[in-house]
Design an enzyme around this catalytic site. Structure first.
Site, short mmCIF file in Angstrom:
data_model
loop_
_atom_site.label_atom_id
_atom_site.label_comp_id
_atom_site.label_asym_id
_atom_site.label_seq_id
_atom_site.Cartn_x
_atom_site.Cartn_y
_atom_site.Cartn_z
N HIS A 156 0.81 -1.05 0.01
CA HIS A 156 0.04 0.02 -0.24
C HIS A 156 1.06 1.30 -0.08
O HIS A 156 1.82 1.32 0.56
CB HIS A 156 -0.95 0.03 1.28
CG HIS A 156 -2.07 -0.82 0.93
ND1 HIS A 156 -1.96 -2.10 0.88
CD2 HIS A 156 -3.31 -0.50 0.82
CE1 HIS A 156 -3.29 -2.79 0.92
NE2 HIS A 156 -4.12 -1.83 0.76
N PRO A 157 0.19 2.20 -0.71
CA PRO A 157 1.17 3.61 -0.64
C PRO A 157 1.07 4.44 0.52
O PRO A 157 -0.06 4.09 1.29
CB PRO A 157 0.41 4.30 -1.72
CG PRO A 157 -0.89 3.65 -1.90
CD PRO A 157 -1.04 2.33 -1.67
N PHE A 200 1.21 3.40 6.82
CA PHE A 200 -0.32 3.62 7.74
C PHE A 200 -1.42 3.32 6.58
O PHE A 200 -1.39 4.04 5.58
CB PHE A 200 -0.38 5.04 8.11
CG PHE A 200 -1.70 5.26 8.84
CD1 PHE A 200 -2.13 4.95 9.89
CD2 PHE A 200 -2.64 6.10 8.14
CE1 PHE A 200 -3.21 5.16 10.62
CE2 PHE A 200 -3.84 6.03 8.82
CZ PHE A 200 -4.17 5.85 10.33
N ALA A 233 -8.50 7.56 -6.61
CA ALA A 233 -9.96 7.79 -6.17
C ALA A 233 -10.14 7.85 -4.73
O ALA A 233 -10.98 8.68 -4.21
CB ALA A 233 -10.78 6.94 -7.06
N VAL A 235 -9.93 5.45 3.77
CA VAL A 235 -10.09 6.77 3.84
C VAL A 235 -11.76 7.06 3.31
O VAL A 235 -11.98 8.31 3.73
CB VAL A 235 -9.16 7.45 2.67
CG1 VAL A 235 -7.77 7.42 3.31
CG2 VAL A 235 -9.18 6.92 1.22
#
Length: 472
Positions: A371-372, A423, A390, A427
């Site tokens: 994950h970024p 983290f 998105a 979102v």
């Protein structure tokens, strides 16, 4: 591949609005089972007498013998019970569907004439009123074909509905394969009609009932007196009527047998129930063929993605990116026992989550590390996956102030240094303030607790992504 053919989800939490004619809150389907003269009997070429659904407690088939008492109980249904029931329904103008055993109909010309004069639908109840569970498929297929032939000969038209009742695991498939029936009722799985994909055919299923059914007068855990049956029907109707008022109109099927409800001590219970239901204006009394035609016009079969029927390559192509850069999750999920319950967003999410949870710790850690960072360098360089782009934009992370960007960078660095992975948070469930608050809370957790929390967030992200591409 392990595939589970039973559908344990159905319409789920949000059944479709039936949109019954006239805005009815309940559709009532009265079914008159006409079996008398089609039951097991040596005269009919059977090996034993009938032992099912009679007034004789604990009756068992008599091998190689006729059973005078059993035969006369069934004869009562044709001779007296049918006419008492016919008078009740026609006097109140209530339509009915007959489940007619073809051989029984052939032995009852006066009753068939009365059914047709009343405008009742005559659906097929099979060739004979016998068990089919041990019947070879080829023999059962021949029996279905002969039932259709004889039904047409006796009534003048082929049946458009089918219900075997004492069916086998092959019955619905064999009946559907004839291409003959607008609906099949060998199911008790729902309060609404539904479509089943059987081979290349979309077959409408209109479920029947074993609970709102006078057969329970002839079973051990059943109705003892007419008032029991009446109370059960009233409660069923009142519950469905209330649900219909709340926007969930459904169907109440009521099963009747001439030799059972046609007795004087029981007919008044049905009479009182009908008067109760008829006192409501927002009720649709309908033949099952009318329900079939309405459902077909209003809720035709829908074609769509069926994940449980996809091959591995198609499944991975569709869902391999749901877990960030980790197509192996979809590969392993595809090998699970998938079925109709997995053909929506919740089902695929559950399968993917199972595969993820069953993985080794290092494999799950690799998913987290794939994950970024939130509002990190990849985002600034526009190198995120379309899904991540998105998602971060949905929380306004693509339009941070300089101060916000500095705060995110500081916390990203501190978090990754402590836990060894970025983290991760769903979102779409938060705004910027909520994300920063979660950052502050979670960075203080121990490594084991935070690893578990990050994995839950990965699963939540997957669930939200699936909601965007699959129906609920």
């Amino acid at each position: 591949m392990k595939r589970y053919e039973r559908d344990l989800l159905g319409y789920g939490a949000t059944p479709p609005d039936a949109r019954w004619p006239g805005g009815a809150r309940v559709a009532i389907s009265l079914v008159v089972n006409f079996e008398e003269g089609g039951e097991n009997c040596l005269l009919h070429g059977d090996a034993a007498s009938e032992g099912f659904l009679s007034e004789i407690p604990g009756a068992q088939p008599w091998e190689g013998m006729r059973h005078w008492n059993m035969e006369s109980v069934y004869e009562y249904g044709a001779r007296a019970g049918f006419w008492r029931l016919h008078r009740l329904l026609t006097e109140r103008g209530v339509p009915a569907t007959v489940y007619g055993v073809a051989t029984a109909l052939a032995r009852a010309p006066a009753q068939v004439e009365a059914m047709q004069a009343a405008g009742w639908e005559i659906a097929s109840h099979g060739l004979k009123w016998v068990e089919h569970r041990d019947m070879p498929p080829e023999e059962e297929a021949r029996s279905i074909a002969e039932a259709i032939r004889l039904h047409r000969e006796v009534t003048g038209a082929a049946p458009r509905g089918w219900y075997t009742g004492r069916c086998s695991m092959n019955t619905v498939r064999l009946a559907a394969e004839t291409g003959q029936f607008d609906y099949i009722s060998d199911s008790y799985a729902d309060d609404l009609p539904y479509w089943a994909k059987i081979g290349a055919r979309d077959q409408l299923i209109i479920p029947y009932t074993l609970d709102a059914n006078d057969m329970r007068f002839a079973t051990v855990a059943g109705f003892g007196q007419g008032a029991d049956f009446e109370a059960y029907l009233r409660d069923s109707f009142d519950a469905l009527h209330a649900e219909g008022a709340a926007g969930r109109p459904a169907m109440l099927s009521i099963g009747l047998h001439c030799r059972l409800i046609g007795r004087p001590g029981r007919i008044r219970a049905l009479e009182r129930f009908l008067d109760h239901a008829l006192a409501h204006e927002d009720v649709w009394f309908a033949r099952r063929i009318d329900i079939a035609h309405h459902w077909t016009a209003t809720h035709p079969p829908q074609s769509g993605v069926r994940p449980s029927r996809m091959d591995l390559a198609s499944f991975v192509a569709a869902f391999g990116g749901i877990y960030e850069h980790s197509p192996w999750v979809a590969e392993r999920a595809h090998a699970l026992e998938l079925g109709p319950a997995h053909d929506g967003a919740a089902g695929v999410a559950a399968a993917l989550a199972r595969a993820f949870r069953a993985a080794r710790h290092d494999e799950r850690l690799a998913v987290l590390r794939a994950h970024p960072d939130l509002a990190g360098k990849l985002a600034a360089a526009k190198r995120l996956t379309p899904e991540s782009t998105a998602e971060q934009a949905s929380a306004g992370l693509d339009a941070l102030t300089d101060a916000e960007r500095t705060a995110f960078t500081r916390m990203n660095d501190a978090y990754t240094a402590k836990f060894g992975f970025p983290f991760i948070i769903a979102v779409r469930d938060h705004d910027k303030a909520g994300i920063l608050a979660a950052f502050e809370r979670r960075i203080g957790q121990d490594a084991e607790t935070e690893f578990a929390e990050a994995c839950r967030q990965v699963e939540r992200i997957a669930r939200l992504r699936l909601a965007a591409v699959l129906p609920e």
